[in-house]
Design a protein around this motif. Sequence first.
Motif, PDB file in Angstrom:
ATOM      1  N   ALA A  38     -29.625  -6.831  52.924  1.00 47.51           N
ATOM      2  CA  ALA A  38     -30.520  -5.681  52.967  1.00 47.51           C
ATOM      3  C   ALA A  38     -29.951  -4.527  53.793  1.00 47.51           C
ATOM      4  CB  ALA A  38     -31.863  -6.101  53.551  1.00 47.51           C
ATOM      5  N   ALA A  39     -28.756  -4.700  54.362  1.00 49.67           N
ATOM      6  CA  ALA A  39     -28.123  -3.665  55.181  1.00 49.67           C
ATOM      7  C   ALA A  39     -26.656  -3.550  54.777  1.00 49.67           C
ATOM      8  CB  ALA A  39     -28.247  -4.021  56.667  1.00 49.67           C
ATOM      9  N   PRO A  40     -26.037  -2.393  55.010  1.00 47.41           N
ATOM     10  CA  PRO A  40     -24.631  -2.238  54.630  1.00 47.41           C
ATOM     11  C   PRO A  40     -23.718  -3.113  55.481  1.00 47.41           C
ATOM     12  CG  PRO A  40     -25.389  -0.319  55.845  1.00 47.41           C
ATOM     13  CD  PRO A  40     -26.586  -1.182  55.613  1.00 47.41           C
ATOM     14  N   VAL A  41     -22.543  -3.414  54.925  1.00 47.55           N
ATOM     15  CA  VAL A  41     -21.486  -4.064  55.705  1.00 47.55           C
ATOM     16  C   VAL A  41     -20.327  -3.077  55.795  1.00 47.55           C
ATOM     17  CG1 VAL A  41     -22.160  -6.410  55.138  1.00 47.55           C
ATOM     18  CG2 VAL A  41     -20.456  -5.272  53.728  1.00 47.55           C
ATOM     19  N   PHE A  42     -19.544  -3.213  56.845  1.00 48.47           N
ATOM     20  CA  PHE A  42     -18.493  -2.247  57.141  1.00 48.47           C
ATOM     21  C   PHE A  42     -17.132  -2.927  57.226  1.00 48.47           C
ATOM     22  CE2 PHE A  42     -22.512  -0.951  58.939  1.00 48.47           C
ATOM     23  CZ  PHE A  42     -22.665   0.329  58.420  1.00 48.47           C
ATOM     24  N   ASN A  43     -16.084  -2.126  57.022  1.00 49.07           N
ATOM     25  CA  ASN A  43     -14.702  -2.579  57.166  1.00 49.07           C
ATOM     26  C   ASN A  43     -14.448  -3.886  56.425  1.00 49.07           C
ATOM     27  OD1 ASN A  43     -14.137  -0.349  58.854  1.00 49.07           O
ATOM     28  ND2 ASN A  43     -14.992  -1.458  60.583  1.00 49.07           N
ATOM     29  N   ALA A  44     -14.778  -3.918  55.149  1.00 47.47           N
ATOM     30  CA  ALA A  44     -14.527  -5.105  54.325  1.00 47.47           C
ATOM     31  C   ALA A  44     -13.034  -5.161  54.042  1.00 47.47           C
ATOM     32  CB  ALA A  44     -15.328  -5.038  53.035  1.00 47.47           C
ATOM     33  N   HIS A  45     -12.345  -6.064  54.712  1.00 44.00           N
ATOM     34  CA  HIS A  45     -10.887  -6.198  54.611  1.00 44.00           C
ATOM     35  C   HIS A  45     -10.571  -7.397  53.726  1.00 44.00           C
ATOM     36  CE1 HIS A  45      -6.747  -5.690  55.926  1.00 44.00           C
ATOM     37  NE2 HIS A  45      -6.696  -7.004  55.954  1.00 44.00           N
ATOM     38  N   LEU A  46      -9.799  -7.154  52.656  1.00 42.83           N
ATOM     39  CA  LEU A  46      -9.462  -8.207  51.698  1.00 42.83           C
ATOM     40  C   LEU A  46      -7.980  -8.531  51.775  1.00 42.83           C
ATOM     41  CD1 LEU A  46     -11.406  -6.058  49.408  1.00 42.83           C
ATOM     42  CD2 LEU A  46     -11.918  -8.478  49.279  1.00 42.83           C
ATOM     43  N   ARG A  47      -7.668  -9.821  51.769  1.00 39.94           N
ATOM     44  CA  ARG A  47      -6.275 -10.287  51.738  1.00 39.94           C
ATOM     45  C   ARG A  47      -6.174 -11.357  50.654  1.00 39.94           C
ATOM     46  NH1 ARG A  47      -4.164 -12.768  56.973  1.00 39.94           N
ATOM     47  NH2 ARG A  47      -3.698 -10.641  57.506  1.00 39.94           N
ATOM     48  N   GLN A  83     -29.496 -13.366  59.998  1.00 34.22           N
ATOM     49  CA  GLN A  83     -28.184 -12.717  60.051  1.00 34.22           C
ATOM     50  C   GLN A  83     -27.137 -13.552  59.301  1.00 34.22           C
ATOM     51  OE1 GLN A  83     -26.526 -12.233  63.973  1.00 34.22           O
ATOM     52  NE2 GLN A  83     -25.146 -10.601  63.313  1.00 34.22           N
ATOM     53  N   GLU A  84     -27.185 -14.862  59.490  1.00 33.02           N
ATOM     54  CA  GLU A  84     -26.249 -15.749  58.796  1.00 33.02           C
ATOM     55  C   GLU A  84     -26.496 -15.744  57.291  1.00 33.02           C
ATOM     56  OE1 GLU A  84     -26.859 -19.400  60.885  1.00 33.02           O
ATOM     57  OE2 GLU A  84     -25.840 -18.673  62.668  1.00 33.02           O
ATOM     58  N   GLN A  85     -27.754 -15.691  56.867  1.00 33.39           N
ATOM     59  CA  GLN A  85     -28.059 -15.635  55.441  1.00 33.39           C
ATOM     60  C   GLN A  85     -27.540 -14.340  54.831  1.00 33.39           C
ATOM     61  OE1 GLN A  85     -32.301 -16.261  55.574  1.00 33.39           O
ATOM     62  NE2 GLN A  85     -32.107 -18.453  55.199  1.00 33.39           N
ATOM     63  N   ALA A  86     -27.649 -13.244  55.555  1.00 30.27           N
ATOM     64  CA  ALA A  86     -27.115 -11.970  55.061  1.00 30.27           C
ATOM     65  C   ALA A  86     -25.595 -12.047  54.930  1.00 30.27           C
ATOM     66  CB  ALA A  86     -27.518 -10.828  55.992  1.00 30.27           C
ATOM     67  N   ALA A  87     -24.929 -12.667  55.889  1.00 28.88           N
ATOM     68  CA  ALA A  87     -23.466 -12.812  55.814  1.00 28.88           C
ATOM     69  C   ALA A  87     -23.063 -13.703  54.639  1.00 28.88           C
ATOM     70  CB  ALA A  87     -22.923 -13.381  57.118  1.00 28.88           C
ATOM     71  N   GLN A  88     -23.864 -14.723  54.361  1.00 28.80           N
ATOM     72  CA  GLN A  88     -23.581 -15.605  53.227  1.00 28.80           C
ATOM     73  C   GLN A  88     -23.665 -14.859  51.904  1.00 28.80           C
ATOM     74  OE1 GLN A  88     -22.534 -18.688  53.052  1.00 28.80           O
ATOM     75  NE2 GLN A  88     -23.025 -19.657  54.977  1.00 28.80           N
ATOM     76  N   SER A  89     -24.388 -13.756  51.861  1.00 27.69           N
ATOM     77  CA  SER A  89     -24.587 -13.030  50.606  1.00 27.69           C
ATOM     78  C   SER A  89     -23.508 -11.981  50.345  1.00 27.69           C
ATOM     79  CB  SER A  89     -25.972 -12.377  50.584  1.00 27.69           C
ATOM     80  OG  SER A  89     -26.012 -11.302  51.494  1.00 27.69           O
ATOM     81  N   VAL A  90     -22.453 -11.960  51.152  1.00 26.06           N
ATOM     82  CA  VAL A  90     -21.332 -11.044  50.942  1.00 26.06           C
ATOM     83  C   VAL A  90     -20.168 -11.854  50.387  1.00 26.06           C
ATOM     84  CG1 VAL A  90     -19.738  -9.420  52.043  1.00 26.06           C
ATOM     85  CG2 VAL A  90     -22.113  -9.568  52.827  1.00 26.06           C
ATOM     86  N   ALA A  91     -19.635 -11.413  49.235  1.00 21.51           N
ATOM     87  CA  ALA A  91     -18.557 -12.157  48.577  1.00 21.51           C
ATOM     88  C   ALA A  91     -17.545 -11.192  47.969  1.00 21.51           C
ATOM     89  CB  ALA A  91     -19.136 -13.060  47.488  1.00 21.51           C
ATOM     90  N   ALA A  92     -16.353 -11.700  47.664  1.00 21.53           N
ATOM     91  CA  ALA A  92     -15.299 -10.884  47.057  1.00 21.53           C
ATOM     92  C   ALA A  92     -14.588 -11.673  45.976  1.00 21.53           C
ATOM     93  CB  ALA A  92     -14.310 -10.438  48.128  1.00 21.53           C
ATOM     94  N   TRP A  93     -14.102 -10.958  44.951  1.00 23.61           N
ATOM     95  CA  TRP A  93     -13.360 -11.577  43.860  1.00 23.61           C
ATOM     96  C   TRP A  93     -12.557 -10.506  43.130  1.00 23.61           C
ATOM     97  CZ3 TRP A  93     -18.511 -10.618  43.941  1.00 23.61           C
ATOM     98  CH2 TRP A  93     -19.036  -9.789  42.950  1.00 23.61           C
ATOM     99  N   ARG A 148     -12.902 -10.346  55.337  1.00 27.52           N
ATOM    100  CA  ARG A 148     -13.417 -10.146  56.695  1.00 27.52           C
ATOM    101  C   ARG A 148     -14.260  -8.881  56.669  1.00 27.52           C
ATOM    102  NH1 ARG A 148     -10.799 -12.565  61.271  1.00 27.52           N
ATOM    103  NH2 ARG A 148      -9.294 -14.083  60.574  1.00 27.52           N
ATOM    104  N   PHE A 149     -15.393  -8.887  57.357  1.00 31.69           N
ATOM    105  CA  PHE A 149     -16.257  -7.715  57.378  1.00 31.69           C
ATOM    106  C   PHE A 149     -17.103  -7.720  58.641  1.00 31.69           C
ATOM    107  CE2 PHE A 149     -18.581 -11.062  55.270  1.00 31.69           C
ATOM    108  CZ  PHE A 149     -19.864 -10.962  55.756  1.00 31.69           C
ATOM    109  N   THR A 150     -17.713  -6.578  58.900  1.00 36.60           N
ATOM    110  CA  THR A 150     -18.605  -6.411  60.053  1.00 36.60           C
ATOM    111  C   THR A 150     -19.991  -6.104  59.519  1.00 36.60           C
ATOM    112  OG1 THR A 150     -16.770  -5.517  61.346  1.00 36.60           O
ATOM    113  CG2 THR A 150     -18.992  -5.126  62.182  1.00 36.60           C
ATOM    114  N   ASP A 151     -20.993  -6.870  59.981  1.00 34.86           N
ATOM    115  CA  ASP A 151     -22.360  -6.607  59.513  1.00 34.86           C
ATOM    116  C   ASP A 151     -22.958  -5.423  60.275  1.00 34.86           C
ATOM    117  OD1 ASP A 151     -23.337  -7.582  61.968  1.00 34.86           O
ATOM    118  OD2 ASP A 151     -24.005  -9.482  61.138  1.00 34.86           O
ATOM    119  N   SER A 152     -24.162  -5.030  59.902  1.00 29.92           N
ATOM    120  CA  SER A 152     -24.788  -3.845  60.487  1.00 29.92           C
ATOM    121  C   SER A 152     -25.159  -4.028  61.956  1.00 29.92           C
ATOM    122  CB  SER A 152     -26.012  -3.435  59.679  1.00 29.92           C
ATOM    123  OG  SER A 152     -26.960  -4.478  59.685  1.00 29.92           O
ATOM    124  N   LEU A 153     -25.134  -5.263  62.439  1.00 27.98           N
ATOM    125  CA  LEU A 153     -25.400  -5.517  63.857  1.00 27.98           C
ATOM    126  C   LEU A 153     -24.124  -5.585  64.684  1.00 27.98           C
ATOM    127  CD1 LEU A 153     -28.222  -8.196  63.497  1.00 27.98           C
ATOM    128  CD2 LEU A 153     -28.467  -5.762  64.016  1.00 27.98           C
TER     129      LEU A 153
END
Length: 164
Positions: free
Chosen positions: A73-82, A41-51, A131-136
């Motif tokens: 390998a799963a969608p992420v939700f509510n990707a909030h960028l500031r 789960q932590e590795q999946a979170a590490q693979s989400v980035a923004a620029w 900030r985002f929410t993973d599929s779990l």
Amino acid sequence: MSAQLAAQWVTAIGSAGSLLGFASYVWIMLLNRRDEAEVRQEQAAQSVAAWMDKGEYYDHDGWLVLCVYNGGAAPVFNAHLRFSLRNSEDDHETTLAIVPPGRTAPKDLPFRQDQVDEQELYSAPAVPELRFTDSLGTDWKRDKGGQVERVGGAKLRRRPRLRK
């Protein structure tokens, strides 16, 4: 008779030791199994980035876009960028409802794009906090320095460093 009693005691102690050893083995295996799920789960979170990047790189009409990449390998939700810009004290925010797995989702900037020059594109203030929410259902945060942490939870595990 005493030799027989001693043999029974040795057998009983050996059986108790075997039972204790087996129980310890099962306990360790259960802990490792739980740890493996957390690590994935932590590795999946590490693979989400923004620029922020040029829109032309993503077949987008806008000169600049905010990009969120999900390498998991799963969608992420509510990707909030500031983020903010070097020439402004204002914080800007925007949200993407979903970022599919293995995709980069571009989003128009929430302000006029003529406020940004190309030199500012990759500057430190323009790096978004994500900030985002993973599929779990776990909430995550990637700060402007690129560090990922679980929101309201335990710190991420770090791999032990090998000594040279």
